[in-house]
Structures are given as structure tokens and as C-alpha cells.
Design an enzyme around this catalytic site. Structure first.
Site: not given
Lengths: 474, 102
Positions: A441, A400-403
Site C-alpha cells: 500500500a 505488512n499492511d495486514v497488520v
């Protein structure tokens, strides 16, 4: 032959293997051998200590049954625990072992202090000031590391929730200074009537370790564990001072220094500063980020498993982006199966590995390697980001957060500035998630609302199994 | 001031070791790729288990009738062993996964 010289040699071997081991551990080709070499050196140093150590008066060690008993139990339990632990639970295992090391350093300090107390009536306090300083340092650092690691362990396996209260940082700082103050006071003027303050420091250090880690978000635990790891290194070095033992000193300081650098490198991989991780935890600006982002929201589009199978089977290139969702669902094997199946159909499949995908740097590499995914199919962020533009379909498995494009274009976002996988350049993006819940996050992801994105809800393993079945029947 | 200078002179060997080891520790892992961050942390975790040597010394010196020291020492050796053995084995398991397929 003088056994004392032999002991010195065994310590020298230990120190050299630690340096070599660390060096080799930082290169993929030699890493495994490096770990083995350090382990052999450790065994030599331990065996040397047991059989060759002589104290100041030339007495050998005694209590062998106790020593061997503890060694046997520790080896058995440690070995079994390390062999049995699931790949997904590795991070918390490391934290647990780190806590054991910290506790060991703390216990040494407690016992050594117990040896000093009876001497207080007769000896001048200035004569023992040096030993006291190292004892206090070992006690405080070891206890903080122990308590902190236990909390980090609890957080990673979901038993401990984030917890903070207003003014916690200030209180932590005050506590730290009070502990150091008491320790300083004891070093200068210890006597039989104030020796009990030692246990006040012990309690304070344990409490400090707990309060230090509690407010930090679970996603930042790897950084915290790495930091506590270097703490334990310093605590071990304190033991080296105390016994004038060079292998403890070199090993401890080496880990302390390397661990600190590693902590900073990990922060850099997330494009954040260590201070930001420790005090500006995600929790603080969670609400601000969420509200700012929700404006960019709108409707998401769902896609069925059979449509997904269609899209993937007729693509030229599919990039799979694995995340924590894959790890939790233990879906790495079926993921590999999907990859092989698509490969047979002539679809090029690669994996895009974000440096901090999952719960630890390198987590995804380890996980996919466990499922026998070939090493050269795992592409790092820099390699793969150019590839997205010419890719037909991206399958995001629980990342999620990494994209999250907010890291690139929303300065108000708490993850702003973190390098991300630029999946939105691909023709189609299919996101597999269990629900619309935000990632670690705690912020919304605008990617999910983009027109080219489709959501494929469900547990990663279940969805992939269905997907494999669908593609087979095509 | 005098006493600080005296302290440095008396312990210069150790101080040299500490300073050199700090630089060495930083230098040695300076160029680690991010893929290896976790195994490296785990390996370093095992290495600081060297604290077990202190625990063995404490345990081996404890008088037979000092039960508190014996029990605490036993615990220290036990925890230290867990750190060492568990640390190295976990690291090995992580790195086992990195081997290239032939």
C-alpha cells in the site's frame, strides 16, 4: 442415431457440469472434485464439437489436421506450464491463461468479420446487424481482457511498473465511448469502404485494456484479474450468440456473473469498493498517507536471531503471521520445520491467515499447505484475533499492511477500514522483513515503532534457517 | 419500439437463458469462503475456456485456400486449449494443497 441430437446431449452435459463444478468449487471439501467434473464436461463438449458438429447445410467440420495440431500443442504447453509453475507464480499464471481465452474470443470475432466483408456488396446491412453486434462485443471485450491480462501478468512478475498520467481516467472513458460509437455506426451503416474501421476498434480495445490496468497497483491485481476473468466469460458468451451455441452461452454467462460477484467479494475482503480499486488506486493518496503516518514514527528496535530463538522456545503460544515476504523467499518449508521444532518443545504454534495476505486471497493457505502444514493450524482472522491477547510471541514473516494498526485508528490512511490481524495485543511482536521499505500500500506501519515490537531484518528463508539452528542448539 | 419487441420475441429462448444463468452464477458461489477465492477464480477461468468451441467451429469451417483464416483459426484453437488445459491443471494443483493431512 441422429448425430445432431448427440451433440445437443454433449452440450447439455457440458453446461450441467459447469454449474455443478462452480457449485462444488465454492466448498473446500468438494472443490477438487468440482474442478475435475467441470474439466470432464469440457472434454465431452469439445469432443462433441469436433466429431458431431454440422453446419446449416449439414456439412461436417474439416481441417482436422489443423484442429488436432493446435489442440495437441495447446494441451502440451498448457499442461507443462501449469505443472511447472511455482506456487508463488500461480496468480500470474491464471492471468496469463485468462488472457489466452480473451485473445481466443477476439480472434473468433476477427475471422467471422472476415467472412462478413465479402457479403457486404450484395447483402442488406440490416440482415447482418445482429451478427455484427455480437462480433463487435466479442472483439472489444475479448481484446480488452487479453491486453489487460497481459499487463496484469507483467505487473505480478515485476516486469511492468505502475504508470499513470493526469487525465488518464477521462481519456479511458472517452476511448471507450468512441469505440462503442464506431461500433454502433458500423452496425447501422457498414459498407465496403468503412469496413476498415473494424481494425480501428481492435487497436482501440487493445490500447484500452493496457491503459485500464496500468495505473492500478500490484496489490489490487487479484481483483483486476477476477474482473477480467468475468469479462472473458462474457466474450465467450458472445460466441454463444453468434453460433447459437448453448454450452458457450451458459458457460460464458455463468462465469461472467460468478466472476463479477467474486470480484465484489474480493473487494469486500479488503473492505474497499470496486470503484475505489479501479480509479482510486493506492498511488493517488500514497504521499498523504506516508506523511501523516511518519509523525507516529520514531525509533525501531532490532532483535538478534538468538534472542528470537529464546523468546520463541520459552513461549507458551506462538502465532506466525505469514505474508508475501514468506512467499517470495520460498520459506514455507523451513517455516513448517520451525513449527514442528517448537511443537516438540511443547510450544503451541498456529498460523494467522489474513484473507488478503500475499498477493491473492487464499495465497498463504495454498503455500503453507504445499509445505504440509496441517489445515487446522491455519486460523482465519476472526478466529485468531481473540487469541492474540493470550499469546506470548507473534512472528510476522514478511507481512505488512495486514497488520498495520492504521487501518483501525487512522481515518486518513488509504487502508483505513480494512480488517487487520490485531497482533499488537500479543506480549511480544517480532517482525521479519528485508528492510524498512513500506508494504504494497506504500504506507508506513506504526506497529514497527511500538515498544513491544522488535525488528528481525533479513530474507525470511535465511532468517528462519538460522532460527531453526539456534532453537535446536538450545 | 416495434423492432425491439420483435427482437425479444425472436430471441426469447436465449434471453431466458442469459437471465437465468446470471442469477444462477451469483447464487452458486454466493457463500464461498475467502480461502477459496483464488481457486474459484482459477476454476471459473478454465470454464470460460469453453470459447474454444467457437474456435473449433471457425477453424473447421475455414476454406482450405483461405490461409489467413486458417492461421488465425489455428491460433484461436491453440490459445483456447491453453486456457482450458492450463486453467484446469493450475486449479487442480491449487486444490491439491487443500487436502487434509491424515
Amino acid at each position: 442415431m441422429d448425430f445432431n441430437n448427440l451433440l445437443t446431449l454433449s452440450y447439455l452435459i457440458g453446461s450441467i457440469t459447469f454449474i455443478l463444478g462452480l457449485k462444488m468449487l465454492s466448498n473446500p471439501a468438494t472443490a477438487r472434485k468440482g474442478n475435475l467434473i467441470a474439466a470432464v464436461g469440457m472434454a465431452v463438449a469439445i469432443a462433441g464439437t469436433i466429431f458431431l458438429y454440422k453446419d446449416g447445410e449439414g456439412n461436417s467440420l474439416h481441417n482436422y489436421p489443423w484442429i488436432f495440431g493446435a489442440l495437441a500443442i495447446g494441451t502440451l504447453v498448457g499442461f507443462m506450464a501449469a505443472k511447472k509453475v511455482k506456487m508463488t507464480a500461480m496468480p500470474e499464471m491464471v492471468s496469463l491463461f485468462n488472457g489466452m481465452g480473451g485473445a481466443c474470443a477476439g480472434l473468433i470475432s476477427i475471422i467471422e468479420f472476415g467472412h462478413i466483408v465479402p457479403k457486404l456488396a450484395t447483402e442488406d446491412s440490416s440482415a447482418i446487424a445482429g451478427s455484427l453486434i455480437t462480433i463487435f462485443l466479442g472483439l472489444i471485450i475479448g481484446s480488452v481482457s487479453f491486453a489487460g491480462s497481459m499487463i496484469a501478468w507483467g505487473k505480478l512478475n515485476g516486469k511492468v511498473k505502475d504508470f499513470s498520467f493526469p487525465g488518464q481516467q477521462i481519456m479511458n472513458t472517452i476511448m471507450l465511448f468512441v469505440m462503442i460509437g464506431i461500433a454502433g455506426y458500423l452496425v447501422v451503416g457498414i459498407n465496403e469502404s468503412n469496413a476498415y474501421l473494424f481494425y480501428v476498434i481492435l487497436a482501440g480495445a487493445l490500447l484500452y485494456g493496457i491503459l485500464f490496468v496500468l495505473p492500478i497497483g500490484g496489490a489490487d491485481m487479484p481483483v483486476v484479474i477476477s474482473l477480467l476473468n468475468s469479462f472473458t466469460g462474457v466474450a465467450a458468451a458472445c460466441g454463444g450468440f453468434l453460433y447459437d451455441n448453448k454450452v458457450m452461452l451458459t458457460g460464458g454467462i455463468l462465469v461472467g456473473a460468478a466472476g463479477t460477484l467474486l470480484t465484489i467479494l474480493m473487494c469486500k475482503a479488503m473492505n474497499r469498493s470496486l470503484l475505489n480499486v479501479l480509479i482510486g488506486s493506492f498511488g493517488g493518496n500514497k504521499t498523504a498517507g506516508a506523511t501523516a503516518e511518519s509523525g507516529a514514527g520514531g525509533a525501531t528496535k532490532e532483535i538478534s536471531v538468538s534472542d528470537t530463538a529464546m523468546v520463541m522456545a520459552y513461549a507458551n503460544r506462538v502465532i506466525i503471521v505469514p505474508g508475501y515476504g514468506l512467499a517470495v523467499a520460498q520459506a514455507q518449508h523451513v517455516c513448517h520445520e520451525l513449527e514442528k521444532l517448537l511443537d516438540e518443545k511443547g510450544v503451541e504454534v498456529v498460523y494467522a491467515i489474513h484473507p488478503v495476505a500475499g498477493r491473492m486471497p487464499g495465497h498463504m493457505n495454498v503455500l503453507l499447505a504445499e509445505a504440509d502444514v496441517s489445515y487446522d493450524k491455519l486460523l482465519e482472522m476472526e478466529q485468531v484475533n481473540d487469541l492474540f491477547k493470550t499469546t506470548d510471541a507473534v512472528l510476522i514473516l514478511g507481512a505488512n499492511d495486514v497488520v498495520n494498526p492504521a487501518a483501525k485508528n487512522d481515518p486518513a490512511s488509504p487502508i483505513y477500514g480494512m480488517p487487520i490481524l490485531e497482533v499488537e495485543h500479543a506480549k511480544t511482536v517480532i517482525v521479519n522483513k528485508r528492510s524498512m521499505k513500506p508494504g504494497y500500500a506504500g504506507i508506513e506501519n506504526a506497529l514497527f515503532f511500538q515498544p513491544k515490537t522488535s525488528m528481525l531484518f533479513g530474507d525470511a528463508k535465511g532468517v528462519l534457517q538460522q532460527l531453526v539452528a539456534e532453537i535446536k542448539s538450545l | 419500439m416495434e423492432s425491439i419487441l420483435q427482437f425479444i420475441t425472436n430471441n426469447q429462448q436465449i434471453i431466458y437463458i442469459v437471465v437465468l444463468m446470471i442469477f444462477l452464477g451469483i447464487e452458486v458461489i454466493g457463500r464461498v469462503p475467502s480461502v477459496l477465492h483464488t481457486p474459484l477464480m482459477s476454476g471459473a477461468n478454465a470454464i470460460h475456456g469453453v470459447v474454444i468451441i467457437g474456435a473449433i467451429i471457425v477453424m473447421g469451417k475455414a476454406e482450405g485456400e483461405n490461409y489467413l483464416a486458417l492461421i488465425l483459426g489455428f491460433l484461436a484453437v491453440l490459445l483456447g486449449t491453453l486456457n482450458v488445459v492450463g486453467g484446469f491443471v493450475v486449479t487442480d494443483r491449487m486444490l491439491e494443497m487443500f487436502k487434509k493431512k491424515k
